[in-house]
Design a protein around this motif. Structure first.
Motif, short mmCIF file in Angstrom:
data_model
loop_
_atom_site.label_atom_id
_atom_site.label_comp_id
_atom_site.label_asym_id
_atom_site.label_seq_id
_atom_site.Cartn_x
_atom_site.Cartn_y
_atom_site.Cartn_z
N LEU A 4 0.84 -1.20 0.00
CA LEU A 4 0.00 0.00 0.00
C LEU A 4 0.87 1.25 0.00
O LEU A 4 0.59 2.22 -0.70
CB LEU A 4 -0.92 0.01 1.23
N SER A 5 1.92 1.20 0.80
CA SER A 5 2.83 2.35 0.89
C SER A 5 3.58 2.57 -0.42
O SER A 5 3.78 3.70 -0.84
CB SER A 5 3.82 2.14 2.04
N VAL A 6 3.99 1.48 -1.06
CA VAL A 6 4.72 1.60 -2.33
C VAL A 6 3.83 2.22 -3.40
O VAL A 6 4.26 3.07 -4.18
CB VAL A 6 5.23 0.21 -2.79
N ILE A 7 2.56 1.80 -3.43
CA ILE A 7 1.63 2.34 -4.41
C ILE A 7 1.50 3.86 -4.25
O ILE A 7 1.44 4.61 -5.22
CB ILE A 7 0.24 1.69 -4.27
N MET A 8 1.49 4.29 -2.99
CA MET A 8 1.35 5.72 -2.70
C MET A 8 2.68 6.45 -2.59
O MET A 8 2.71 7.67 -2.50
CB MET A 8 0.60 5.90 -1.36
N GLY A 9 3.79 5.70 -2.60
CA GLY A 9 5.08 6.29 -2.25
C GLY A 9 5.83 6.96 -3.37
O GLY A 9 5.42 6.96 -4.53
N ASN A 10 6.97 7.53 -3.02
CA ASN A 10 7.77 8.32 -3.95
C ASN A 10 8.40 7.50 -5.05
O ASN A 10 8.71 8.02 -6.11
CB ASN A 10 8.87 9.06 -3.19
N GLU A 11 8.66 6.19 -4.81
CA GLU A 11 9.31 5.39 -5.82
C GLU A 11 8.50 5.41 -7.12
O GLU A 11 9.02 5.67 -8.19
CB GLU A 11 9.49 3.94 -5.34
N GLN A 12 7.22 5.15 -6.99
CA GLN A 12 6.37 5.13 -8.16
C GLN A 12 6.07 6.54 -8.64
O GLN A 12 5.93 6.78 -9.83
CB GLN A 12 5.07 4.39 -7.83
N LEU A 13 5.99 7.47 -7.71
CA LEU A 13 5.68 8.85 -8.06
C LEU A 13 6.78 9.44 -8.94
O LEU A 13 6.52 10.17 -9.88
CB LEU A 13 5.54 9.70 -6.79
N ASP A 14 8.05 9.13 -8.66
CA ASP A 14 9.16 9.61 -9.48
C ASP A 14 9.03 9.10 -10.91
O ASP A 14 9.29 9.82 -11.87
CB ASP A 14 10.50 9.16 -8.89
N GLU A 15 8.63 7.85 -11.04
CA GLU A 15 8.45 7.28 -12.37
C GLU A 15 7.34 7.99 -13.11
O GLU A 15 7.47 8.33 -14.28
CB GLU A 15 8.13 5.79 -12.24
N PHE A 16 6.24 8.25 -12.41
CA PHE A 16 5.13 8.96 -13.02
C PHE A 16 5.53 10.39 -13.37
O PHE A 16 5.13 10.92 -14.39
CB PHE A 16 3.92 8.97 -12.08
#
Length: 306
Positions: free
Chosen positions: A104-116
Motif C-alpha cells: 500500500l505504501s509503495v503504491i502511494m510512495g515516492n518510488e512510483q511517483l518519481d516514475e510517473f
C-alpha cells in the motif's frame, strides 16, 4: 480584459490542482505511517513467539537444575512449546500482512511517483510544443500570449496529469483496503486469540506458567542448597527469585499489549480510507496510538536482550 480573465482562470486552476496534490501527498504519508505501524505490530507479534519459546526452555532448564541430584539429566526432557512448522506458519501469515501494508505504501510512495513524474514531464514537454503551435495558430490566435503564459498552461496540464495519476493510485489503495477489510480483520482476530488469556489457553497462559515453573524450581533450588550457599550467593539467588515475580507481570502485560495492538491494527485498517478524506483526526490518532504501542513493546523486547 480577455487576457486578464484567461490568466486569472489559469492561475485558479493551478492553485486548485496543487491543493489536490498536497492532499495526495498527505494521504501518502498517512499510508506510509500505517505501513510502519503494521510492520512494528507484526514484528512484535513474531517476537512474542520467541519470548514464549525461550521462557519455556528456561523453565525446563530450571526444573532440571533443581532436580538434578535426584533425576540427573535426560535429553528427552528438553522439548519445544511450538514446533518449527507451527512458528513458520504463523510468521508466514504475519509476513503476508506486513507485505500487504508495505505494498500500500509503495503504491502511494515516492518510488512510483518519481516514475510517473518523468512520464508527466515528457508529456508536459510535448504539450508545451503543441500548445505553442496550437495556441498561436488556433485557440489563442485572437489574442497575444507570451511564452510565460503558455508555460503556465503547461504547468497546469502537468499538475492535472499528476492529479489524475494520484487519483488512480488512491483509488487503487482504497479498493485494496476495501477488498482486504475482512481478511485483515480475521488475521488480527486469529493472532489475538492465539495470544489468549492467563488461566485459559494461548501464549499468555504458557508464558505465565513458564515463569511460575521457573520460580518454583528456583525456590526448590534455594531450599535444597540453603546450608551450602554463602550469604552473598544466597542473597543473590533469593533476589533473582523475587525479580521473577515482577518479570512475570511485565512479560504478561507485554503480550497483552501485543494482543491489544493487533486489535488496534484491525480497527486502524477499518478506518484507513479516512486517510483520503477531509477529516483525518480519527485515523491520525489511531495510527499514532498503534505506532506508540509498537515502540513501547519493542523497547521491552530490547530490554530482554540486555
Amino acid at each position: 480584459m480577455k487576457k486578464y480573465l484567461i490568466n486569472r482562470l489559469m492561475f485558479l486552476v493551478v492553485l486548485s490542482i496543487l491543493a489536490v496534490g498536497c492532499a495526495s501527498t498527505d494521504s501518502a504519508k498517512k499510508i506510509k505511517a500505517f505501513s510502519d505501524a503494521t510492520v512494528l505490530t507484526t514484528q512484535n507479534t513474531i517476537n512474542a513467539f520467541d519470548v514464549v519459546e525461550r521462557k519455556y526452555y528456561d523453565s525446563q532448564v530450571a526444573k532440571i537444575t533443581a532436580n538434578y541430584d535426584t533425576d540427573g539429566f535426560n535429553p528427552n526432557s528438553i522439548e519445544r512449546f511450538l514446533e518449527p512448522p507451527q512458528i513458520e506458519a504463523r510468521i508466514q501469515v504475519l509476513n503476508g500482512l506486513q507485505k500487504y501494508s508495505e505494498k500500500l505504501s509503495v503504491i502511494m510512495g515516492n518510488e512510483q511517483l518519481d516514475e510517473f513524474d518523468e512520464e508527466t514531464r515528457k508529456l508536459g514537454e510535448s504539450l508545451t510544443k503543441v500548445n505553442n503551435s496550437f495556441a498561436k495558430n488556433n485557440i489563442l490566435s485572437a489574442a497575444p500570449f507570451d511564452s510565460n503564459q503558455i508555460q503556465i498552461f503547461t504547468t497546469a496540464v502537468n499538475a492535472l496529469g499528476r492529479w489524475f495519476i494520484e487519483h488512480k493510485r488512491e483509488e487503487g489503495v482504497k479498493k485494496s483496503v476495501g477488498e482486504m477489510q475482512g481478511n485483515v480483520g480475521i488475521i488480527c482476530e486469529l493472532f489475538a486469540k492465539d495470544i489468549g488469556t492467563v488461566g485459559q489457553t494461548g501464549l499468555r497462559e504458557q508464558l505465565w506458567r513458564s515463569y511460575s515453573d521457573i520460580m518454583k524450581a528456583q525456590d526448590a533450588f534455594i531450599l535444597q542448597n540453603k546450608d551450602t550457599l554463602d550469604p552473598i550467593a544466597k542473597r543473590d539467588e533469593i533476589k533473582y527469585l523475587a525479580s521473577l515475580v515482577i518479570d512475570q507481570k511485565k512479560a504478561d502485560e507485554t503480550l497483552k499489549s501485543v494482543q491489544k495492538a493487533l486489535e488496534q491494527l484491525k480497527e486502524t485498517h477499518s478506518k484507513l480510507n479516512e486517510a483520503f478524506s477531509d477529516n483525518t483526526i480519527e485515523i491520525d490518532n489511531l495510527i499514532k496510538q498503534l505506532k506508540d504501542e509498537g515502540r513501547r513493546i519493542k523497547k521491552f523486547y530490547e530490554s530482554l536482550e540486555k
